[in-house]
Design an enzyme around this catalytic site. Sequence first.
Site, short mmCIF file in Angstrom:
data_model
loop_
_atom_site.label_atom_id
_atom_site.label_comp_id
_atom_site.label_asym_id
_atom_site.label_seq_id
_atom_site.Cartn_x
_atom_site.Cartn_y
_atom_site.Cartn_z
CG HIS A 55 10.84 -60.59 24.18
ND1 HIS A 55 9.99 -60.72 23.12
CD2 HIS A 55 10.34 -59.57 24.93
CE1 HIS A 55 9.02 -59.82 23.21
NE2 HIS A 55 9.21 -59.11 24.31
CB SER B 27 13.47 -57.28 23.68
OG SER B 27 12.48 -56.37 24.09
CD GLN C 293 11.52 -56.90 27.43
OE1 GLN C 293 10.46 -56.36 27.71
NE2 GLN C 293 11.88 -57.08 26.18
CD GLU D 231 28.35 -20.10 2.88
OE1 GLU D 231 27.78 -20.53 1.86
OE2 GLU D 231 28.13 -20.53 4.04
CD GLN E 73 17.04 -65.71 4.32
OE1 GLN E 73 18.03 -65.22 4.85
NE2 GLN E 73 16.47 -66.82 4.77
CG HIS F 146 24.69 -19.68 -4.06
ND1 HIS F 146 25.50 -20.48 -4.81
CD2 HIS F 146 23.94 -20.52 -3.29
CE1 HIS F 146 25.27 -21.75 -4.51
NE2 HIS F 146 24.34 -21.80 -3.58
CD GLU G 29 12.92 -52.84 23.34
OE1 GLU G 29 12.29 -53.09 22.30
OE2 GLU G 29 13.49 -53.73 24.01
CG HIS G 30 10.19 -52.21 26.80
ND1 HIS G 30 10.96 -53.23 26.26
CD2 HIS G 30 9.19 -51.98 25.92
CE1 HIS G 30 10.45 -53.60 25.11
NE2 HIS G 30 9.37 -52.85 24.86
CE1 TYR H 86 12.06 -61.32 8.04
CE2 TYR H 86 12.51 -60.82 10.35
CZ TYR H 86 12.49 -61.71 9.30
OH TYR H 86 12.89 -63.02 9.50
CG ASN I 97 18.01 -63.53 13.39
OD1 ASN I 97 18.35 -62.69 12.55
ND2 ASN I 97 17.76 -64.78 13.07
CG ASP J 59 5.47 -55.90 24.37
OD1 ASP J 59 6.14 -54.97 23.88
OD2 ASP J 59 5.97 -56.85 25.00
#
Length: 424
Positions: free
Chosen positions: A258, A233, A255, A410, A186, A415, A322-323, A124, A209, A356
């Site tokens: 974004h 981000s 940053q 067990e 969707q 087994h 994240e960064h 995506y 988003n 990036d």
Amino acid sequence: MQIVKYPAKKDWSEILKRPEFDISSLHQKVNDILINIKKHGDKALFEYCSLFDKVELKNLKVSDDEINEAEKYVSDELKNAIEEAKKNIEIFHKSQIFESKKIETTQGVVCWQKAVAIEKVGLYVPGGTAPLFSTVLMLAIPAKIAGCKEIVLCSPPNKEGKIHPAILYAAKIAGVNKIFKAGGAQAIAAMAYGTESVPKVYKIFGPGNQYVTAAKQLLSLRDVAIDMPAGPSEVQVIADDTANAAFVAADLLSQAEHGVDSQAILTTTSDRLISEVITEIEKQLERLPRKEMTAKSLLNSKLILLKNEDEIIEITNEYAPEHLIIETNNYMQIANRIVNAGSVFLGHYTPESAGDYASGTNHTLPTNGYAKAYSGVNLDSFIKKITFQEITEQGIRNLGRTIEVMAENEQLDAHKNAVTLRKG
């Protein structure tokens, strides 16, 4: 930006809070979209495209003619830049190729792993406020190296019913098989369930988003695997008196631009640097085309003055950015003590922008503190590992009694019997 000086440790969790938004009705809205796509397929996709993207489409799939036409609108300079970035991303991700080794754990017992590509993956790529063609490279290139047979990409169309030419060009050179004009929750649903046009995939990658994030999380409960939980981000900069205030300000602003829900944090022991960074931010912000949105994002951001390096390292590992950019004289010493971060940028001349786009590392990274438990996207993200074992007649005799004793305890007699019969 908020300035916080010498906060007590008990207040750190409050100070480090990410931006929060009212999502009380979000999951219900997203779930309704998922159900509609599952029931009505392409028909629902066309309707959502009309509703959200304000365009009436005749076809969801991007044709070869459209891809070739788009290439004409990408400048030679941008093509060269995309191809240079592609080369570096390929070099770095090829270095991660798994090498299988056969291990004899006990005489006559041999075990090994085989790396197998996930056959069908969905990527995506948001439209939104910027055409993120770099994300195409970050996702499609490792998928191609891994050997994924089908690489499907979804991205929302503009009001002319087209996907940005640079996204299409990047998809073409990175090896994407099929591209579809679909955005938001969707699009995620279409790749998870499959529609008349969009193939069903086994794992979905990519940022988006809050609707996209919610869709990925809901679908991952039962329908499809996802790369990681992700949110807005973020960046943290660690800087000392040797740092260039203009560099630090530029890193924080890069940053913040974004989106309004992004967060930028500076941690330092230098009060002087904070003052200089504020001055630089004000100066640089005036020259940014996305000034208004960036300014809103800065409301979520903080400049934190701490007592010493130990506090900086502790608060960093708590925040799990994240960064993380380390602009200090002893950046390697600090880096060696960092255990929670998505991607780390070392020294005064290593901006987060490099990761990036073109240094070679992947920019699809865990946000919202998930770096405490998740890695960023890498070659292994597109691979599953199957284990194998081969036991000889002597091997089952060597290991058999151990298995029998464990199975007995067990209370799993079948087994045990599967071993006993083989021992003879």
